[in-house]
Design an enzyme around this catalytic site. Structure first.
Site, mmCIF file in Angstrom:
data_model
loop_
_atom_site.group_PDB
_atom_site.id
_atom_site.type_symbol
_atom_site.label_atom_id
_atom_site.label_comp_id
_atom_site.label_asym_id
_atom_site.label_seq_id
_atom_site.Cartn_x
_atom_site.Cartn_y
_atom_site.Cartn_z
ATOM 1 C CG ASN A 70 1.907 -3.419 -9.925
ATOM 2 O OD1 ASN A 70 2.688 -3.256 -10.866
ATOM 3 N ND2 ASN A 70 1.939 -2.652 -8.842
ATOM 4 N NE ARG A 71 -3.205 -3.300 -16.102
ATOM 5 C CZ ARG A 71 -4.068 -4.010 -16.826
ATOM 6 N NH1 ARG A 71 -3.764 -4.345 -18.060
ATOM 7 N NH2 ARG A 71 -5.222 -4.402 -16.306
ATOM 8 C CB ILE A 72 3.038 -0.369 -13.414
ATOM 9 C CG1 ILE A 72 1.781 0.379 -13.867
ATOM 10 C CG2 ILE A 72 4.266 0.515 -13.591
ATOM 11 C CD1 ILE A 72 1.473 1.622 -13.059
ATOM 12 C CD GLU A 73 5.144 -3.968 -8.629
ATOM 13 O OE1 GLU A 73 5.238 -3.306 -7.577
ATOM 14 O OE2 GLU A 73 4.625 -5.112 -8.676
ATOM 15 C CG ASP A 100 1.289 -4.177 1.401
ATOM 16 O OD1 ASP A 100 2.164 -4.503 0.574
ATOM 17 O OD2 ASP A 100 1.341 -3.133 2.070
#
Length: 519
Positions: free
Chosen positions: A230-233, A300
């Site tokens: 995702n964006r943060i990861e 998920d």
């Protein structure tokens, strides 16, 4: 698929009805076969405690939750397994659980859903990862999470467990079409285990899909087929701020080069997804505007849908587009929910058959009704044949819809209509009658039932209000006893005079007779 266009009919084929070619994405979806998937990762048990939260404790300034219900769900990698089962995949889970009640409950629940748990090992030195959520209702507002309590140990699992899990995977490797790695940083996805499994999969040409932990060191995922972050990861792993799709493409390309990945998918919440290939090329897949209720489980769902698609042999572009659709459906629901193939197909057919997604099965409406109850919404149920939909029907349905937030309509099947009305009925098929009802804005769901009465359907829906038109005695209405058990109510509405399907049919027949006589 041989490349030829699939053809379908909006309703059962009749002479003169025009066939419509399926759009390419729907063709790809219809070509999917059940994949055999291995899910490796952190198996988690989620426990939800629900209740009313309408007062403050006299002992301290905290909310008092008057608990009235509790629910167990699969979480983490176990939730990915459950979502794959909802997509008709054969699923084997690999991970650990503790020697405790939560571990037993998780295994029992997984097996209940048809998940193969033979590669989940017991580690008596650590607890089963348990997330307890306390959810409060207040008045007519949506229920909200008050507190979460985590029971876990995040240290890496012991070497003997690494060898045991890997050995089990190695023995079954030829059975899998795809391997999914769901890393929640609870200790199962050690660098050694992941590298062993990824290399083994590459040797057997089995795609590996990774949903990574949130952190800076992604070296453990080296050589995987696809990484979904995702964006943060992505920002944490690359140090690249993601202010738009172009930044996501640059960061994805960086990850591909650094970790020897074939592809990276960067999920950008409301901005959709970016698919980035090793050669630096990329594609952007925008998301459809939706009413976002809860983002829990969306990641998920993306991983599970990608696994089901790629394991079935679809290309990555179609797989990402279908994962985008599945994630959109997920965020419209409260908490983590399994999205079945039928619901995804209905979403894909919406442009072809407006209202199609409202037409659901008995099993689906039971799940959907539970979802609406968790939101604190009142469910209204009514039923009928609705052959030749007329003003009286629409008036009563509109009135029924005002008695709650969700209106479910039970529709007699063609066979049951014939039993009730005679061999010349219905005039309109159940498929067409369903579509017409679903096109009404006041109707939320349509369910066809084949029995003489909707008794079993009512048991599954458990409506708050059962609406019937006419001069019935409530105690004689099918389903009255069901509602009595849990405090539901039966309401009678007046039938609009001057409107009857039978009368309309007789008028049409009489007019046709007059026309023929005059001719």
């Amino acid at each position: 698929m041989d490349g030829s266009s699939l053809v379908f009919f909006d309703f059962p084929p009749r002479q003169g009805r025009r066939a419509v070619s399926l759009p390419p994405l729907l063709q790809a979806f219809k070509s999917m076969r059940p994949a055999k998937a291995l899910v490796l990762g952190d198996m988690i048990l989620d426990r939800y405690t629900y209740g009313n939260a309408q007062r403050i404790s006299q002992e301290s300034p905290v909310i008092v939750l008057h608990a009235d219900d509790q629910e167990l769900r699969l979480g983490g990698a176990a939730n990915v397994c459950n979502m794959l089962k909802g997509l008709d995949c054969h699923v084997v889970a690999a991970g650990v659980h503790g020697r405790d009640e939560s571990g037993s409950q998780m295994i029992e629940l997984a097996q209940k859903f048809g998940i193969d748990t033979s590669l989940i090992s017991c580690d008596a030195s650590r607890p089963t990862t348990l997330k307890e959520r306390f959810v409060g209702r207040a008045g007519s507002r949506h229920p909200s999470q008050i507190l979460r309590v985590d029971h876990e140990k995040t240290a890496p699992i012991a070497d003997w467990l690494v060898e045991k899990i890997y050995s089990g995977i190695e023995n079954q490797i030829e059975d899998f079409d795809v391997i999914l790695i769901s890393d929640y940083a609870k200790g199962v996805c050690t660098p050694k285990l992941l590298q062993q499994v990824i290399q083994l999969a590459n040797q057997h040409n089995i795609p590996t899909l990774v949903d990574p932990m949130r952190g800076h060191d992604y070296e453990r995922y080296r050589g995987a087929t696809l990484l979904k972050a995702n964006r943060i990861e992505t920002e944490m792993a690359t140090g690249v701020p993601l202010n738009g799709v172009a930044d996501a493409s640059a960061a994805g390309s960086q990850l591909c080069q650094q970790l020897d990945l074939q592809d990276v998918i960067v999920t950008l919440d409301r901005d959709g997804m970016a698919l980035v290939h090793r050669d630096g090329s990329s594609s952007h897949f925008p998301t459809q505007a939706r009413s976002v209720y809860d983002i829990t489980g969306a990641g998920d769902m993306v991983l599970a849908m990608l696994g089901a698609c790629l394991g079935s042999g679809l290309n990555k572009e179609y797989s990402v587009r279908l994962a985008n659709v599945a994630a959109g459906l997920e965020v419209e629901k409260s908490g983590v929910a399994v999205i079945p193939l039928a619901e995804i197909e209905a979403e894909l057919r919406t442009d072809l058959l407006p209202g199609q997604k409202k037409i659901v099965t008995h099993q689906q409406i039971a799940t959907l009704a539970e979802e609406h109850r968790r939101r604190g919404e009142k469910i209204v149920f009514t039923n009928g044949c609705f052959d030749l939909l007329h003003f009286g029907h629409v008036t009563n349905l509109t009135e029924a819809s005002k008695m709650g937030e969700v209106l479910v309509v039970g529709l007699n099947s063609d066979e049951s209509v014939s039993k009730l009305k005679g061999p010349t009925r219905p005039v309109i098929s159940e498929t067409e009658r369903s579509a017409m009802l679903a096109a009404l804005s006041c109707v939320d769901y349509v369910v066809v039932f084949g029995e003489d009465t909707p008794y079993e359907l009512i048991k599954g829906v458990r409506p708050d209000v059962l609406v019937k038109g006419g001069h019935y005695i409530p105690e004689e209405i099918p389903g009255f006893d069901v509602l009595q058990e849990y405090g539901g109510e039966v309401r009678l509405v007046d039938i609009v005079g001057g409107f009857s399907t039978t009368d309309i049919i007789q008028k049409v027949a009489a007019n046709e007779t007059i026309r023929r006589t005059a001719a």
